[in-house]
Scaffold this motif. Structure first.
Motif, PDB file in Angstrom:
ATOM      1  N   ALA A   1      19.771  51.473   5.544  1.00  0.00           N
ATOM      2  CA  ALA A   1      20.976  52.301   5.522  1.00  0.00           C
ATOM      3  C   ALA A   1      21.075  53.089   4.211  1.00  0.00           C
ATOM      4  O   ALA A   1      21.414  54.278   4.221  1.00  0.00           O
ATOM      5  CB  ALA A   1      22.213  51.433   5.706  1.00  0.00           C
ATOM      6  N   LYS A   2      20.765  52.441   3.082  1.00  0.00           N
ATOM      7  CA  LYS A   2      20.837  53.131   1.782  1.00  0.00           C
ATOM      8  C   LYS A   2      19.831  54.265   1.706  1.00  0.00           C
ATOM      9  O   LYS A   2      20.184  55.403   1.378  1.00  0.00           O
ATOM     10  CB  LYS A   2      20.564  52.149   0.641  1.00  0.00           C
ATOM     11  N   TYR A   3      18.563  53.958   1.986  1.00  0.00           N
ATOM     12  CA  TYR A   3      17.527  54.980   1.849  1.00  0.00           C
ATOM     13  C   TYR A   3      17.636  56.050   2.932  1.00  0.00           C
ATOM     14  O   TYR A   3      17.314  57.210   2.698  1.00  0.00           O
ATOM     15  CB  TYR A   3      16.146  54.343   1.827  1.00  0.00           C
TER      16      TYR A   3
ATOM     17  N   THR B   1      20.470  57.121   4.160  1.00  0.00           N
ATOM     18  CA  THR B   1      21.574  57.976   3.725  1.00  0.00           C
ATOM     19  C   THR B   1      21.116  58.940   2.637  1.00  0.00           C
ATOM     20  O   THR B   1      21.446  60.133   2.674  1.00  0.00           O
ATOM     21  CB  THR B   1      22.746  57.114   3.216  1.00  0.00           C
TER      22      THR B   1
ATOM     23  N   LEU C   1      19.046  61.698   4.251  1.00  0.00           N
ATOM     24  CA  LEU C   1      19.835  62.703   4.974  1.00  0.00           C
ATOM     25  C   LEU C   1      20.613  63.610   4.034  1.00  0.00           C
ATOM     26  O   LEU C   1      20.726  64.823   4.269  1.00  0.00           O
ATOM     27  CB  LEU C   1      20.779  62.013   5.959  1.00  0.00           C
ATOM     28  N   ILE C   2      21.151  63.038   2.954  1.00  0.00           N
ATOM     29  CA  ILE C   2      21.867  63.866   1.980  1.00  0.00           C
ATOM     30  C   ILE C   2      20.915  64.864   1.330  1.00  0.00           C
ATOM     31  O   ILE C   2      21.227  66.054   1.191  1.00  0.00           O
ATOM     32  CB  ILE C   2      22.556  62.975   0.925  1.00  0.00           C
TER      33      ILE C   2
END
Length: 74
Positions: free
Chosen positions: A31-33, A35, A38-39
Motif C-alpha cells: 500500500a505504501k509503495y 501509493t 501512483l502519486i
C-alpha cells in the motif's frame, strides 16, 4: 434450548499468527509503495501533459519523485 460449550468453540486449523503478521506487513508495504508510485505517476503525467517539458520532462519528474519517496519511506 441453546447448547452450552465448555471450552474453545474454534473450528478448523489453529491460527498461524506469524504468517498473519507477515501477510499484514506485506500488505502495508504494498500500500505504501503503491501509493508513492501512483502519486509520482500523476505528477509526472501532469508535468508531461500540462507544461512544455514533454515526455522526457514528465519521465524525469516521475523518476525523481518515485526514488525520493522510496528513500523517505525506508
Amino acid at each position: 434450548m441453546a447448547e452450552e460449550h465448555n471450552g474453545s468453540v474454534e473450528v478448523g486449523a489453529p491460527m498461524d499468527y506469524k504468517e498473519h503478521e507477515q501477510t499484514y506487513s506485506l500488505f502495508i508495504s504494498a500500500a505504501k509503495y503503491g501509493t508513492i508510485f501512483l502519486i509520482a505517476l500523476l505528477l509526472g503525467m501532469t508535468a508531461g501533459f500540462f507544461t512544455s517539458s514533454g515526455f522526457l520532462g514528465g519521465l524525469l519528474v516521475f523518476l525523481i519523485i518515485f526514488v525520493a519517496g522510496i528513500v523517505l519511506l525506508r
